[in-house]
Write a protein that holds these residues in place. Structure first.
Motif, PDB file in Angstrom:
ATOM      1  N   ILE A  67     -23.463   6.941   1.781  1.00 58.81           N
ATOM      2  CA  ILE A  67     -22.304   6.237   2.349  1.00 58.81           C
ATOM      3  C   ILE A  67     -21.451   5.662   1.210  1.00 58.81           C
ATOM      4  O   ILE A  67     -20.216   5.774   1.209  1.00 58.81           O
ATOM      5  CB  ILE A  67     -22.761   5.124   3.311  1.00 58.81           C
ATOM      6  CG1 ILE A  67     -23.390   5.739   4.569  1.00 58.81           C
ATOM      7  CG2 ILE A  67     -21.574   4.233   3.707  1.00 58.81           C
ATOM      8  CD1 ILE A  67     -24.057   4.726   5.478  1.00 58.81           C
ATOM      9  N   ALA A  68     -22.114   5.039   0.223  1.00 59.16           N
ATOM     10  CA  ALA A  68     -21.387   4.484  -0.925  1.00 59.16           C
ATOM     11  C   ALA A  68     -20.698   5.579  -1.722  1.00 59.16           C
ATOM     12  O   ALA A  68     -19.604   5.375  -2.264  1.00 59.16           O
ATOM     13  CB  ALA A  68     -22.359   3.714  -1.823  1.00 59.16           C
ATOM     14  N   ARG A  69     -21.309   6.769  -1.779  1.00 61.33           N
ATOM     15  CA  ARG A  69     -20.711   7.870  -2.527  1.00 61.33           C
ATOM     16  C   ARG A  69     -19.354   8.260  -1.940  1.00 61.33           C
ATOM     17  O   ARG A  69     -18.397   8.519  -2.660  1.00 61.33           O
ATOM     18  CB  ARG A  69     -21.678   9.066  -2.509  1.00 61.33           C
ATOM     19  CG  ARG A  69     -21.183  10.282  -3.333  1.00 61.33           C
ATOM     20  CD  ARG A  69     -20.488  11.290  -2.419  1.00 61.33           C
ATOM     21  NE  ARG A  69     -20.007  12.456  -3.147  1.00 61.33           N
ATOM     22  CZ  ARG A  69     -18.837  12.560  -3.732  1.00 61.33           C
ATOM     23  NH1 ARG A  69     -18.002  11.524  -3.722  1.00 61.33           N
ATOM     24  NH2 ARG A  69     -18.455  13.671  -4.338  1.00 61.33           N
ATOM     25  N   TYR A  70     -19.266   8.292  -0.617  1.00 64.11           N
ATOM     26  CA  TYR A  70     -18.012   8.695   0.025  1.00 64.11           C
ATOM     27  C   TYR A  70     -17.053   7.528   0.224  1.00 64.11           C
ATOM     28  O   TYR A  70     -15.846   7.710   0.198  1.00 64.11           O
ATOM     29  CB  TYR A  70     -18.310   9.368   1.365  1.00 64.11           C
ATOM     30  CG  TYR A  70     -18.812  10.787   1.215  1.00 64.11           C
ATOM     31  CD1 TYR A  70     -18.074  11.735   0.518  1.00 64.11           C
ATOM     32  CD2 TYR A  70     -20.034  11.183   1.737  1.00 64.11           C
ATOM     33  CE1 TYR A  70     -18.512  13.028   0.356  1.00 64.11           C
ATOM     34  CE2 TYR A  70     -20.499  12.483   1.586  1.00 64.11           C
ATOM     35  CZ  TYR A  70     -19.730  13.397   0.891  1.00 64.11           C
ATOM     36  OH  TYR A  70     -20.187  14.686   0.723  1.00 64.11           O
ATOM     37  N   TRP A  71     -17.590   6.347   0.450  1.00 59.03           N
ATOM     38  CA  TRP A  71     -16.718   5.205   0.728  1.00 59.03           C
ATOM     39  C   TRP A  71     -16.163   4.599  -0.564  1.00 59.03           C
ATOM     40  O   TRP A  71     -14.984   4.250  -0.645  1.00 59.03           O
ATOM     41  CB  TRP A  71     -17.488   4.140   1.511  1.00 59.03           C
ATOM     42  CG  TRP A  71     -16.601   3.308   2.396  1.00 59.03           C
ATOM     43  CD1 TRP A  71     -15.436   2.702   2.043  1.00 59.03           C
ATOM     44  CD2 TRP A  71     -16.801   3.025   3.774  1.00 59.03           C
ATOM     45  NE1 TRP A  71     -14.886   2.034   3.110  1.00 59.03           N
ATOM     46  CE2 TRP A  71     -15.711   2.220   4.198  1.00 59.03           C
ATOM     47  CE3 TRP A  71     -17.789   3.349   4.689  1.00 59.03           C
ATOM     48  CZ2 TRP A  71     -15.608   1.739   5.500  1.00 59.03           C
ATOM     49  CZ3 TRP A  71     -17.679   2.874   5.979  1.00 59.03           C
ATOM     50  CH2 TRP A  71     -16.596   2.084   6.381  1.00 59.03           C
ATOM     51  N   PHE A  72     -17.023   4.446  -1.571  1.00 60.14           N
ATOM     52  CA  PHE A  72     -16.619   3.770  -2.803  1.00 60.14           C
ATOM     53  C   PHE A  72     -16.619   4.705  -4.012  1.00 60.14           C
ATOM     54  O   PHE A  72     -16.456   4.233  -5.145  1.00 60.14           O
ATOM     55  CB  PHE A  72     -17.569   2.594  -3.079  1.00 60.14           C
ATOM     56  CG  PHE A  72     -17.685   1.621  -1.947  1.00 60.14           C
ATOM     57  CD1 PHE A  72     -16.615   0.815  -1.589  1.00 60.14           C
ATOM     58  CD2 PHE A  72     -18.869   1.527  -1.214  1.00 60.14           C
ATOM     59  CE1 PHE A  72     -16.723  -0.085  -0.540  1.00 60.14           C
ATOM     60  CE2 PHE A  72     -18.987   0.637  -0.170  1.00 60.14           C
ATOM     61  CZ  PHE A  72     -17.916  -0.173   0.180  1.00 60.14           C
ATOM     62  N   HIS A  73     -16.834   6.023  -3.767  1.00 55.51           N
ATOM     63  CA  HIS A  73     -16.910   7.005  -4.855  1.00 55.51           C
ATOM     64  C   HIS A  73     -18.000   6.621  -5.860  1.00 55.51           C
ATOM     65  O   HIS A  73     -17.853   6.844  -7.063  1.00 55.51           O
ATOM     66  CB  HIS A  73     -15.557   7.139  -5.566  1.00 55.51           C
ATOM     67  CG  HIS A  73     -14.442   7.524  -4.647  1.00 55.51           C
ATOM     68  ND1 HIS A  73     -14.248   8.817  -4.186  1.00 55.51           N
ATOM     69  CD2 HIS A  73     -13.469   6.776  -4.063  1.00 55.51           C
ATOM     70  CE1 HIS A  73     -13.208   8.846  -3.385  1.00 55.51           C
ATOM     71  NE2 HIS A  73     -12.705   7.629  -3.285  1.00 55.51           N
ATOM     72  N   ALA A  74     -19.077   6.034  -5.340  1.00 53.55           N
ATOM     73  CA  ALA A  74     -20.188   5.594  -6.185  1.00 53.55           C
ATOM     74  C   ALA A  74     -21.365   6.531  -5.990  1.00 53.55           C
ATOM     75  O   ALA A  74     -22.373   6.182  -5.377  1.00 53.55           O
ATOM     76  CB  ALA A  74     -20.572   4.146  -5.846  1.00 53.55           C
TER      77      ALA A  74
ATOM     78  N   PHE B 198     -11.364  13.835   3.606  1.00 53.46           N
ATOM     79  CA  PHE B 198     -12.336  13.619   4.684  1.00 53.46           C
ATOM     80  C   PHE B 198     -13.487  12.708   4.255  1.00 53.46           C
ATOM     81  O   PHE B 198     -14.424  12.508   5.031  1.00 53.46           O
ATOM     82  CB  PHE B 198     -12.898  14.960   5.169  1.00 53.46           C
ATOM     83  CG  PHE B 198     -11.874  15.865   5.785  1.00 53.46           C
ATOM     84  CD1 PHE B 198     -11.306  15.566   7.014  1.00 53.46           C
ATOM     85  CD2 PHE B 198     -11.460  17.014   5.126  1.00 53.46           C
ATOM     86  CE1 PHE B 198     -10.360  16.398   7.578  1.00 53.46           C
ATOM     87  CE2 PHE B 198     -10.517  17.855   5.681  1.00 53.46           C
ATOM     88  CZ  PHE B 198      -9.957  17.545   6.907  1.00 53.46           C
ATOM     89  N   TYR B 199     -13.407  12.160   3.048  1.00 61.36           N
ATOM     90  CA  TYR B 199     -14.485  11.289   2.590  1.00 61.36           C
ATOM     91  C   TYR B 199     -14.627  10.055   3.483  1.00 61.36           C
ATOM     92  O   TYR B 199     -15.749   9.623   3.788  1.00 61.36           O
ATOM     93  CB  TYR B 199     -14.222  10.848   1.144  1.00 61.36           C
ATOM     94  CG  TYR B 199     -14.523  11.895   0.104  1.00 61.36           C
ATOM     95  CD1 TYR B 199     -14.900  13.188   0.458  1.00 61.36           C
ATOM     96  CD2 TYR B 199     -14.437  11.597  -1.262  1.00 61.36           C
ATOM     97  CE1 TYR B 199     -15.167  14.153  -0.502  1.00 61.36           C
ATOM     98  CE2 TYR B 199     -14.713  12.557  -2.238  1.00 61.36           C
ATOM     99  CZ  TYR B 199     -15.063  13.833  -1.845  1.00 61.36           C
ATOM    100  OH  TYR B 199     -15.334  14.786  -2.800  1.00 61.36           O
ATOM    101  N   GLY B 200     -13.501   9.472   3.865  1.00 59.91           N
ATOM    102  CA  GLY B 200     -13.551   8.287   4.720  1.00 59.91           C
ATOM    103  C   GLY B 200     -14.192   8.584   6.058  1.00 59.91           C
ATOM    104  O   GLY B 200     -15.013   7.792   6.556  1.00 59.91           O
TER     105      GLY B 200
END
Length: 314
Positions: A83-90, A24-26
């Motif tokens: 947003i970057a944490r969930y989209w790019f795992h950053a 569900f991260y995306g």
């Protein structure tokens, strides 16, 4: 304490919602991106309305302009990273970057609280002392009050950072939150956080409850003044000038007061639900407020309609 001698953490990791499954991260990042885009579009639309007509260069709208700036800066401080944490795992954020984000989160929250106080003051004078309103509430007066709000709001967040930064961080670096704030950071310190958390709690209460106390007083006075108006139509017309402000104030204060009250009377939430509530009252008002500004304030509604008709005219 020296950070160099006692802290082994060089970066923090923002987890976001701990119970959210990777599949569900995306979806989570897409929802947060939509919230951020809607916030930017709505608030920049309000800024565009301010940029042209002189009809909006009045005390109430100057306050709204400052709220718009605060909302945009708060959302920009918090949303891109999660947003970057969930989209790019950053999810990683540097040690200094996390404290900078903590300062900005609490700073813009404090600015908004003080601006809502100024907004209540404007309505209080306008309704309780209508004949003296032009002499008391001038554009120059509002500019000074707004500038004071932006300056005074720096003190409390700065104190929080100064006290929290030197603490020893030598174990976990995982932040169970969608952004760095005082509680989530100091929980990770390898020391007793009570001497640091209580002053921060008192400070937060002063910033939150101080303006709220005046807001409650002002609107109680407004209600008394409105009840003295003989005409029912006059009462409704007067109250309608406060409806937008009341919605904005309620969106800001009610969820925060609920969270603080619940934690002090022993009501406990799951970590995910707690984070959802915090994110709701932190990020939804900046997205919703532009709609309230445009549809609950007469001059802005008229300006918006004129712009819309002009853009659609053949």
């Amino acid at each position: 304490m020296s950070v160099r001698n006692h802290s082994f953490v060089t970066e923090f990791v923002i987890v976001g919602f701990p119970g959210l499954q990777p599949e569900f991260y995306g979806l989570a990042s897409a929802v947060l991106l939509i919230v951020y885009c809607c916030t930017l579009i709505g608030n920049f639309a309000v800024l565009f309305l301010f940029a042209t007509p002189n009809i909006l260069h009045k005390p109430m709208y100057i306050i709204i302009l400052n709220l718009v700036v605060s909302d945009v800066l708060f959302s920009t401080t918090t949303l891109p990273k999660i947003i970057a944490r969930y989209w790019f795992h950053a999810g990683a954020i540097s040690f200094i970057g996390c404290f900078l984000q903590m300062y900005l989160v609490h700073y813009f929250g404090s600015v908004t609280s003080f601006l809502l106080l100024i907004m209540a003051l404007d309505r209080y004078v306008a309704i309780c002392f209508p004949l003296r309103y032009p002499m008391i509430i001038k554009n120059s007066t509002i500019h000074i009050l707004n500038a004071t709000a932006w300056i005074v709001a720096k003190a409390c967040p700065l104190m929080m950072v100064i006290r929290a930064y030197p603490l020893p961080y030598c174990d976990s670096n995982t932040i169970l939150q969608c952004f760095c704030d005082h509680i989530s950071i100091t929980k990770l310190a390898c020391t007793d956080r009570a001497p640091y958390s209580f002053p921060a709690f008192v400070t937060a209460m002063v910033v939150l409850l101080g303006p709220l106390a005046f807001i409650i007083f002002s609107y109680c006075s407004i209600i008394v003044a409105v009840l003295q108006i003989a005409s029912p139509q006059g009462r409704l017309k007067t109250l309608s000038t406060c409806s937008g402000q009341l919605i904005i104030i309620a969106l800001y204060y009610l969820p925060r007061c609920f969270i603080y009250l619940a934690s002090n009377i022993g009501i406990r939430f799951s970590t995910d639900l707690h984070i959802v509530i915090i994110m709701s009252y932190s990020l939804l008002p900046p997205m919703i407020n532009p709609l309230i500004y445009c549809f609950k304030t007469k001059d802005m509604k008229q300006t918006l309609m004129k712009k819309f008709k002009k853009s659609t005219a053949p």
